[in-house]
Scaffold this motif. Sequence first.
Motif, PDB file in Angstrom:
ATOM      1  N   ALA A 123       0.827  -1.205   0.000  1.00  0.00           N
ATOM      2  CA  ALA A 123       0.000   0.000   0.000  1.00  0.00           C
ATOM      3  C   ALA A 123       0.859   1.252   0.000  1.00  0.00           C
ATOM      4  N   LEU A 124       1.913   1.264   0.779  1.00  0.00           N
ATOM      5  CA  LEU A 124       2.800   2.425   0.819  1.00  0.00           C
ATOM      6  C   LEU A 124       3.500   2.640  -0.516  1.00  0.00           C
ATOM      7  N   ARG A 125       3.830   1.551  -1.196  1.00  0.00           N
ATOM      8  CA  ARG A 125       4.560   1.670  -2.464  1.00  0.00           C
ATOM      9  C   ARG A 125       3.671   2.093  -3.618  1.00  0.00           C
ATOM     10  N   HIS A 126       2.428   1.599  -3.634  1.00  0.00           N
ATOM     11  CA  HIS A 126       1.648   1.696  -4.860  1.00  0.00           C
ATOM     12  C   HIS A 126       0.382   2.550  -4.799  1.00  0.00           C
ATOM     13  N   SER A 127       0.004   3.051  -3.639  1.00  0.00           N
ATOM     14  CA  SER A 127      -1.285   3.734  -3.577  1.00  0.00           C
ATOM     15  C   SER A 127      -1.191   5.247  -3.622  1.00  0.00           C
ATOM     16  N   GLY A 128      -0.033   5.769  -3.923  1.00  0.00           N
ATOM     17  CA  GLY A 128       0.119   7.217  -3.904  1.00  0.00           C
ATOM     18  C   GLY A 128      -0.543   7.942  -5.041  1.00  0.00           C
ATOM     19  N   LYS A 129      -0.843   7.228  -6.151  1.00  0.00           N
ATOM     20  CA  LYS A 129      -1.466   7.884  -7.290  1.00  0.00           C
ATOM     21  C   LYS A 129      -2.624   7.049  -7.794  1.00  0.00           C
TER      22      LYS A 129
END
Length: 205
Positions: free
Chosen positions: A103-109
Motif C-alpha cells: 500500500a505504501l509503495r503503490h497507492s500514492g497515485k
Amino acid sequence: MTSRHAHDDTRWELGPLAGPDDPRAQAGRSTPVPEAFDLPPRLDKAVTALTELRGSTVSFTVEPDPESVTEARHFAISRLAEWNMAELADDVGLVVSELVTNALRHSGKTAGGRPGDDVHREGVYGDPADPLGSAPSAIRLRLGHEGPWLLCGIIDASRTAPRRKEPDYIAETGRGLHLVESFSVRWGWRALARGKVVWALFRSS
C-alpha cells in the motif's frame, strides 16, 4: 511460520481461493488479480464490517513513513494477544507487513497517473527523495474477529487492482502476494467508493 494456504472450512463456505497464477506468465511479469465478487454471505458480511468499522473491528492509521510497517505489525500482534489468538502472530505479522508495504509503495497515485484525493504529497515513484512513492496519508489497517476467524484488511486510496508477479527467486522484491496467499486461508480485494481494501482471512486452531 506454517502456511495455512487452502485451509477451507465449511462453516465459512469459503469456496475456491483467489484466482490461480497464470501458468503462461513469465518471471518478472505481473498480472492484475480479479476482484473477489460473489463471496460466501458470511465472508462478504465480514469484509463489509471491516470496511465500515463495525462489530469487533479495530483500526490503525498507517502514516506515510517506512517505520509504519513495523508499527502496523506490532499493532496487529498486540490485538491478537488480547483476543487469545497469539498463535496467528507469525502468519498475520508477515501478511500485514507485506500488505502495508504494498500500500505504501503503490497507492500514492490513481490509476490514471494523477495524484489521488488523499495523497500525502506529490512525487515520483522510484525517486530516492520520495521512497514511499507519494503514499497517501489515509492508509488503514483493519482487524476483526469472530470465533477462531481473524480477518485483516488494508484500505488505501487507490482503486487499482493488486498485481501478482511471477516469482523471481533471485529478486529481493515481488513475492508479496504469493506470501499473502501462502500464509492465509483466503485473500482478495474489493473496490470501495474511494479506494480499495485488500483482505486476508486466517483461522486459529
